[in-house]
Design a protein around this motif. Structure first.
Motif, PDB file in Angstrom:
ATOM      1  N   MET A   1      -2.050   6.013  11.075  1.00 41.30           N
ATOM      2  CA  MET A   1      -1.417   5.387   9.895  1.00 41.30           C
ATOM      3  C   MET A   1      -1.593   5.993   8.506  1.00 41.30           C
ATOM      4  N   TRP A   2      -2.669   6.614   8.488  1.00 43.12           N
ATOM      5  CA  TRP A   2      -3.110   7.362   6.990  1.00 43.12           C
ATOM      6  C   TRP A   2      -2.055   8.553   7.189  1.00 43.12           C
ATOM      7  N   PHE A   3      -2.113   9.229   8.439  1.00 45.97           N
ATOM      8  CA  PHE A   3      -0.897  10.341   8.498  1.00 45.97           C
ATOM      9  C   PHE A   3       0.334   9.870   7.839  1.00 45.97           C
ATOM     10  N   TYR A   4       1.058   8.842   8.761  1.00 50.09           N
ATOM     11  CA  TYR A   4       1.985   8.309   8.366  1.00 50.09           C
ATOM     12  C   TYR A   4       2.328   8.058   6.848  1.00 50.09           C
ATOM     13  N   LEU A   5       1.351   7.681   6.144  1.00 50.46           N
ATOM     14  CA  LEU A   5       1.357   7.162   4.719  1.00 50.46           C
ATOM     15  C   LEU A   5       1.549   8.355   4.006  1.00 50.46           C
ATOM     16  N   LEU A   6       0.774   9.496   4.232  1.00 46.87           N
ATOM     17  CA  LEU A   6       0.854  10.831   3.656  1.00 46.87           C
ATOM     18  C   LEU A   6       2.063  11.360   3.834  1.00 46.87           C
ATOM     19  N   MET A   7       2.929  11.230   4.849  1.00 48.25           N
ATOM     20  CA  MET A   7       4.072  11.962   5.139  1.00 48.25           C
ATOM     21  C   MET A   7       5.064  11.090   4.367  1.00 48.25           C
ATOM     22  N   ASN A   8       4.838   9.875   4.248  1.00 47.18           N
ATOM     23  CA  ASN A   8       5.672   8.914   3.250  1.00 47.18           C
ATOM     24  C   ASN A   8       5.663   9.576   1.942  1.00 47.18           C
ATOM     25  N   VAL A   9       4.552   9.490   1.543  1.00 41.96           N
ATOM     26  CA  VAL A   9       4.257   9.939   0.313  1.00 41.96           C
ATOM     27  C   VAL A   9       4.860  11.205  -0.350  1.00 41.96           C
ATOM     28  N   ILE A  10       4.925  12.027   0.620  1.00 35.02           N
ATOM     29  CA  ILE A  10       5.452  13.439   0.384  1.00 35.02           C
ATOM     30  C   ILE A  10       6.646  13.495   0.373  1.00 35.02           C
ATOM     31  N   THR A  11       7.487  12.845   1.284  1.00 37.68           N
ATOM     32  CA  THR A  11       8.906  12.923   1.675  1.00 37.68           C
ATOM     33  C   THR A  11       9.502  11.968   0.365  1.00 37.68           C
ATOM     34  N   GLN A  12       8.859  10.966   0.008  1.00 34.70           N
ATOM     35  CA  GLN A  12       9.185  10.126  -1.106  1.00 34.70           C
ATOM     36  C   GLN A  12       9.338  11.010  -2.461  1.00 34.70           C
TER      37      GLN A  12
ATOM     38  N   ILE B   1       0.631  -1.116   0.174  1.00 35.58           N
ATOM     39  CA  ILE B   1       0.132   0.070  -0.038  1.00 35.58           C
ATOM     40  C   ILE B   1       0.726   1.189  -0.040  1.00 35.58           C
ATOM     41  N   VAL B   2       1.929   1.120   0.566  1.00 36.70           N
ATOM     42  CA  VAL B   2       2.999   2.318   0.505  1.00 36.70           C
ATOM     43  C   VAL B   2       3.487   2.531  -0.855  1.00 36.70           C
ATOM     44  N   THR B   3       3.969   1.435  -1.501  1.00 35.16           N
ATOM     45  CA  THR B   3       4.486   1.567  -2.844  1.00 35.16           C
ATOM     46  C   THR B   3       3.297   2.051  -3.772  1.00 35.16           C
ATOM     47  N   PHE B   4       2.230   1.587  -3.662  1.00 36.49           N
ATOM     48  CA  PHE B   4       1.139   1.819  -4.610  1.00 36.49           C
ATOM     49  C   PHE B   4       0.747   3.314  -4.462  1.00 36.49           C
ATOM     50  N   SER B   5       0.823   3.830  -3.112  1.00 32.82           N
ATOM     51  CA  SER B   5       0.607   5.357  -2.879  1.00 32.82           C
ATOM     52  C   SER B   5       1.465   6.009  -3.457  1.00 32.82           C
ATOM     53  N   GLN B   6       2.952   5.778  -3.455  1.00 35.20           N
ATOM     54  CA  GLN B   6       3.834   6.646  -3.933  1.00 35.20           C
ATOM     55  C   GLN B   6       3.791   6.457  -5.422  1.00 35.20           C
ATOM     56  N   PHE B   7       3.401   5.452  -5.926  1.00 30.82           N
ATOM     57  CA  PHE B   7       3.266   5.269  -7.639  1.00 30.82           C
ATOM     58  C   PHE B   7       2.474   6.123  -8.200  1.00 30.82           C
ATOM     59  N   LEU B   8       1.192   6.132  -7.298  1.00 32.44           N
ATOM     60  CA  LEU B   8      -0.012   6.892  -7.687  1.00 32.44           C
ATOM     61  C   LEU B   8       0.397   8.346  -7.718  1.00 32.44           C
TER      62      LEU B   8
ATOM     63  N   ALA C   1      11.037   9.503 -17.895  1.00 37.38           N
ATOM     64  CA  ALA C   1      11.225   8.020 -17.516  1.00 37.38           C
ATOM     65  C   ALA C   1      10.820   7.907 -16.074  1.00 37.38           C
ATOM     66  N   LEU C   2      10.815   8.892 -15.332  1.00 42.63           N
ATOM     67  CA  LEU C   2      10.347   8.977 -13.990  1.00 42.63           C
ATOM     68  C   LEU C   2       8.674   8.706 -14.083  1.00 42.63           C
ATOM     69  N   PHE C   3       8.209   9.536 -14.742  1.00 41.23           N
ATOM     70  CA  PHE C   3       6.673   9.447 -14.851  1.00 41.23           C
ATOM     71  C   PHE C   3       6.481   7.974 -15.536  1.00 41.23           C
ATOM     72  N   TYR C   4       6.912   7.558 -16.557  1.00 40.80           N
ATOM     73  CA  TYR C   4       6.329   6.246 -16.919  1.00 40.80           C
ATOM     74  C   TYR C   4       6.881   5.024 -16.208  1.00 40.80           C
TER      75      TYR C   4
ATOM     76  N   VAL D   1       9.499  14.291  -2.521  1.00 42.22           N
ATOM     77  CA  VAL D   1      10.521  15.249  -2.419  1.00 42.22           C
ATOM     78  C   VAL D   1      11.800  14.544  -2.757  1.00 42.22           C
ATOM     79  N   CYS D   2      12.112  13.327  -2.256  1.00 39.84           N
ATOM     80  CA  CYS D   2      13.316  12.483  -2.648  1.00 39.84           C
ATOM     81  C   CYS D   2      13.533  12.265  -4.098  1.00 39.84           C
ATOM     82  N   ILE D   3      12.497  11.838  -4.589  1.00 47.44           N
ATOM     83  CA  ILE D   3      12.705  11.671  -6.241  1.00 47.44           C
ATOM     84  C   ILE D   3      13.073  12.753  -7.049  1.00 47.44           C
ATOM     85  N   ARG D   4      12.147  13.989  -6.741  1.00 47.00           N
ATOM     86  CA  ARG D   4      12.560  15.498  -7.229  1.00 47.00           C
ATOM     87  C   ARG D   4      13.810  15.800  -6.878  1.00 47.00           C
ATOM     88  N   GLY D   5      14.232  15.422  -5.805  1.00 47.50           N
ATOM     89  CA  GLY D   5      15.796  16.178  -5.479  1.00 47.50           C
ATOM     90  C   GLY D   5      16.809  15.562  -6.110  1.00 47.50           C
TER      91      GLY D   5
END
Length: 306
Positions: free
Chosen positions: A214-225, A9-16, A170-173, A227-231
């Protein structure tokens, strides 16, 4: 830590999230044609999706997070080995030395973790053997993911040489095309979504919104992920690969230290020694010492202020 099997669910949220952002700003709502033919992206995505899912499932196989981080830091070994085999590359003695150090570090940490799993006194002999066998399967999964990730890197390098560098595309696809694959994991994702919704309520600071923690933790994870990818993307366009590798290596080291100290993961002196081998070997591989030498020499030669 509360739900060790929630990786999907973490990976799916990041990908989405990254796919939606890329669809709007990179693909221009589907109107922009890709610079690299789609058939190559499908191959790349198959590798990327496989690596992500296998790495997630490894955490269900008695693999501790610090060992997971250290093992994935060994990507240099896999990349060098496949570079020699596939691209026929040759490296300097210092490169081989650094790879040997990284290999030794990973072996040390893996061996000591194996001893911890095997000597768990709370389990009887039959259960202990079963746990150990699952752990061995986790190590096999991490090894497979490591080699597959290195192969994907070589494939990307070949594509960029042929079609030019299009990192953001490439990041998008890489994040958009695998989304249908998560239908295979839908029951697991839904199960953890229900568990997340049943977690204790948490009031988000400043905005005052209350939602399950846990939804708050997931939201923070998606946002930081994100930022990491863009960074990392911005860094690759502004700095040399040496600087990018060094920054990512230091980020892994900080993550590891935080995981040990904050979450109180077991870590012995042998684990510290193995970790030191991994990161010293990685820094040797990037030849950061050679880059620092001229900089320090210039710094020493600066005229002293009156």
């Amino acid at each position: 830590r509360q739900f060790p099997g929630c990786g999907n669910i973490v990976t799916f949220s990041q990908f989405l999230f990254i796919a939606v952002e890329g669809f709007i700003f990179e693909a221009n709502f589907g109107r922009k044609r890709p610079a690299i033919p789609m058939r190559y992206y499908f191959i790349m995505v198959a590798m990327f999706f496989t690596v992500s899912v296998v790495n997630n499932y490894a955490l269900n196989l008695n693999i501790a997070m610090p060992l997971h981080m250290i093992f994935r830091s060994g990507s240099l070994i896999a990349s060098m080995a496949l570079g020699i085999i596939i691209l026929k590359k040759r490296y300097s003695v210092s490169k081989y030395t650094s790879i040997a150090l990284v290999s030794l570090g990973i072996f040390t940490c893996t061996f000591m973790s194996a001893k911890q799993v095997a000597s768990d006194s709370s389990l009887n002999e039959e259960d202990g053997l079963q746990v150990f066998l699952w752990w061995l399967l986790g190590i096999a999964a991490l090894t497979f993911a490591l080699l597959m990730s290195a192969r994907m890197g070589i494939f990307q390098e070949t594509l960029y040489k042929q079609f030019g560098k299009h990192s953001k595309e490439a990041l998008f696809y890489n994040h958009a095309l695998p989304l249908p694959g998560f239908l295979l994991l839908a029951p697991n994702i839904y199960h953890h979504a229900v568990l997340f919704s049943q977690s204790e309520p948490f009031q988000v600071p400043v905005i005052g919104l209350t939602l399950p923690i846990m939804w708050f933790y997931l939201l923070m994870n998606v946002i930081t992920q994100y930022v990491c990818i863009r960074g990392v993307f911005i860094l690759t366009t502004e700095c040399t690969s040496l600087t990018v590798t060094l920054v990512v290596t230091l980020r892994k080291f900080v993550s590891l230290i935080f995981s040990i100290l904050y979450f109180r993961n077991p870590f012995t002196a042998w684990h510290w020694l193995g970790t030191a081998f991994v990161f010293v070997g990685t820094l040797m591989y990037t030849e950061v010492w050679n880059s620092l030498g001229p900089f320090l020499a210039r710094w020493r030669k600066r005229p002293k202020e009156e």
